[in-house]
Design an enzyme around this catalytic site. Sequence first.
Site, PDB file in Angstrom:
ATOM      1  N   CYS A  12      32.976  47.171  54.643  1.00  0.00           N
ATOM      2  CA  CYS A  12      32.827  46.435  55.962  1.00  0.00           C
ATOM      3  C   CYS A  12      31.622  46.888  56.793  1.00  0.00           C
ATOM      4  O   CYS A  12      31.158  47.874  56.264  1.00  0.00           O
ATOM      5  CB  CYS A  12      34.058  46.361  56.555  1.00  0.00           C
ATOM      6  SG  CYS A  12      34.310  48.032  57.497  1.00  0.00           S
ATOM      7  N   HIS A  72      37.410  56.236  61.891  1.00  0.00           N
ATOM      8  CA  HIS A  72      38.689  55.937  62.563  1.00  0.00           C
ATOM      9  C   HIS A  72      38.503  56.667  63.932  1.00  0.00           C
ATOM     10  O   HIS A  72      39.551  56.313  64.704  1.00  0.00           O
ATOM     11  CB  HIS A  72      39.830  56.444  61.790  1.00  0.00           C
ATOM     12  CG  HIS A  72      39.890  55.919  60.353  1.00  0.00           C
ATOM     13  ND1 HIS A  72      39.510  56.715  59.417  1.00  0.00           N
ATOM     14  CD2 HIS A  72      40.315  54.984  59.778  1.00  0.00           C
ATOM     15  CE1 HIS A  72      39.414  56.348  58.407  1.00  0.00           C
ATOM     16  NE2 HIS A  72      40.198  55.141  58.431  1.00  0.00           N
ATOM     17  N   HIS A 122      48.595  57.142  62.098  1.00  0.00           N
ATOM     18  CA  HIS A 122      47.313  56.805  61.600  1.00  0.00           C
ATOM     19  C   HIS A 122      46.194  57.358  62.412  1.00  0.00           C
ATOM     20  O   HIS A 122      46.147  57.425  63.648  1.00  0.00           O
ATOM     21  CB  HIS A 122      47.046  55.500  61.403  1.00  0.00           C
ATOM     22  CG  HIS A 122      45.888  54.967  61.006  1.00  0.00           C
ATOM     23  ND1 HIS A 122      44.389  54.969  61.294  1.00  0.00           N
ATOM     24  CD2 HIS A 122      45.528  54.349  59.544  1.00  0.00           C
ATOM     25  CE1 HIS A 122      43.619  54.569  60.285  1.00  0.00           C
ATOM     26  NE2 HIS A 122      44.368  54.146  59.443  1.00  0.00           N
ATOM     27  N   GLU A 124      43.284  56.554  63.713  1.00  0.00           N
ATOM     28  CA  GLU A 124      42.693  55.649  64.444  1.00  0.00           C
ATOM     29  C   GLU A 124      43.665  55.462  65.587  1.00  0.00           C
ATOM     30  O   GLU A 124      43.077  55.481  66.844  1.00  0.00           O
ATOM     31  CB  GLU A 124      42.643  54.360  63.961  1.00  0.00           C
ATOM     32  CG  GLU A 124      42.063  53.316  65.176  1.00  0.00           C
ATOM     33  CD  GLU A 124      42.124  51.855  64.352  1.00  0.00           C
ATOM     34  OE1 GLU A 124      42.198  50.869  65.254  1.00  0.00           O
ATOM     35  OE2 GLU A 124      41.730  51.573  63.254  1.00  0.00           O
ATOM     36  N   CYS A 188      40.188  43.805  63.433  1.00  0.00           N
ATOM     37  CA  CYS A 188      38.882  43.590  63.319  1.00  0.00           C
ATOM     38  C   CYS A 188      38.913  42.090  62.547  1.00  0.00           C
ATOM     39  O   CYS A 188      39.660  41.742  61.657  1.00  0.00           O
ATOM     40  CB  CYS A 188      38.392  44.541  62.187  1.00  0.00           C
ATOM     41  SG  CYS A 188      37.130  44.338  61.211  1.00  0.00           S
ATOM     42  N   SER A 216      44.375  53.922  52.473  1.00  0.00           N
ATOM     43  CA  SER A 216      43.928  53.127  53.408  1.00  0.00           C
ATOM     44  C   SER A 216      44.937  51.943  53.785  1.00  0.00           C
ATOM     45  O   SER A 216      45.416  51.194  53.251  1.00  0.00           O
ATOM     46  CB  SER A 216      42.743  52.234  52.641  1.00  0.00           C
ATOM     47  OG  SER A 216      42.089  51.243  53.341  1.00  0.00           O
ATOM     48  N   SER A 259      36.790  49.873  52.693  1.00  0.00           N
ATOM     49  CA  SER A 259      36.050  50.982  52.356  1.00  0.00           C
ATOM     50  C   SER A 259      36.044  51.352  51.000  1.00  0.00           C
ATOM     51  O   SER A 259      35.858  52.644  50.374  1.00  0.00           O
ATOM     52  CB  SER A 259      36.963  52.385  52.996  1.00  0.00           C
ATOM     53  OG  SER A 259      38.302  52.356  52.702  1.00  0.00           O
TER      54      SER A 259
END
EC number: 1.17.7.4
Length: 283
Positions: A12, A72, A122, A124, A188, A216, A259
Amino acid sequence: MKVYIATPYGFCSGVKKSISLAEKILSLKGEVYTLGALVHNPKVIEELSKKGIKVLGKDEIVEGKALIVRAHGLPQRDIDFYKSLGNEIYDATCPLVKKVQVLAEYLKNNKYKVIIIGEKNHPEVIGILSYTDNQGIVIEYESDIEKVEYYPKIGIVFQTTQSFDNAIQKVNLIMNKGKEIRIFNTICPETIERQEKAKKLSKIVDVALVLGGKNSANTRRLYITLSLKVPTYHIENLEEIDKNWFKEDSKVGIITGTSTPNNFVEEVLALLKSLYPLEIHLV
């Protein structure tokens, strides 16, 4: 064999920017470390390591080095700590993740109870939570919502790789938890697009390959979406593919996480081509 490839595939835009920055800093400094894995794909991390971009371990401390914040993001306290040791910090946080961090801080500063819909562990989400001074609430499961108290003002943001459908379900359950509720769709668009392509693939194919890191989040969600409808395999390495999954008349779907590099798709196609003649379609 018919092969249906969901587009877009490969990295991405956020991952491309992060890797590009890391490679640029490496060329300037000759040595660079990433604070945690730059992206969630072991194959990519291995390739970056070969180039000289090293992952700094959780308990490793360096001074006076060039350090890169992963895609992240990181808690602000971690960034401040490494800065205090004389390191140069380069921020490769995905711009969309950065936007969520800014929103979370804005909501906190304006007296909203921040709710983050995402995975508690996570990186992020941990980073976003830090911008609420760790006073926000993370909702990973519907059962988490039962524990949420009533607040006059609630602000909701999402982990950028959340499933849109699952996120909306959770939002609906939160609506009776506050008087004023502000919702920011921070998922996203590229993630949403791939999720929609996964649904489309599930109606066409009789077996699906989801290519990407097992660590992921967005890739795992693609796997879940497809596996509800057709036999689906989450593939991180070429060696995991079993030729017995396919027949000459199979309709095979291929989709990648954000990714996953393009060359992995090419490797998988080459393997399938060695089994049967291919008729390739882009979806």
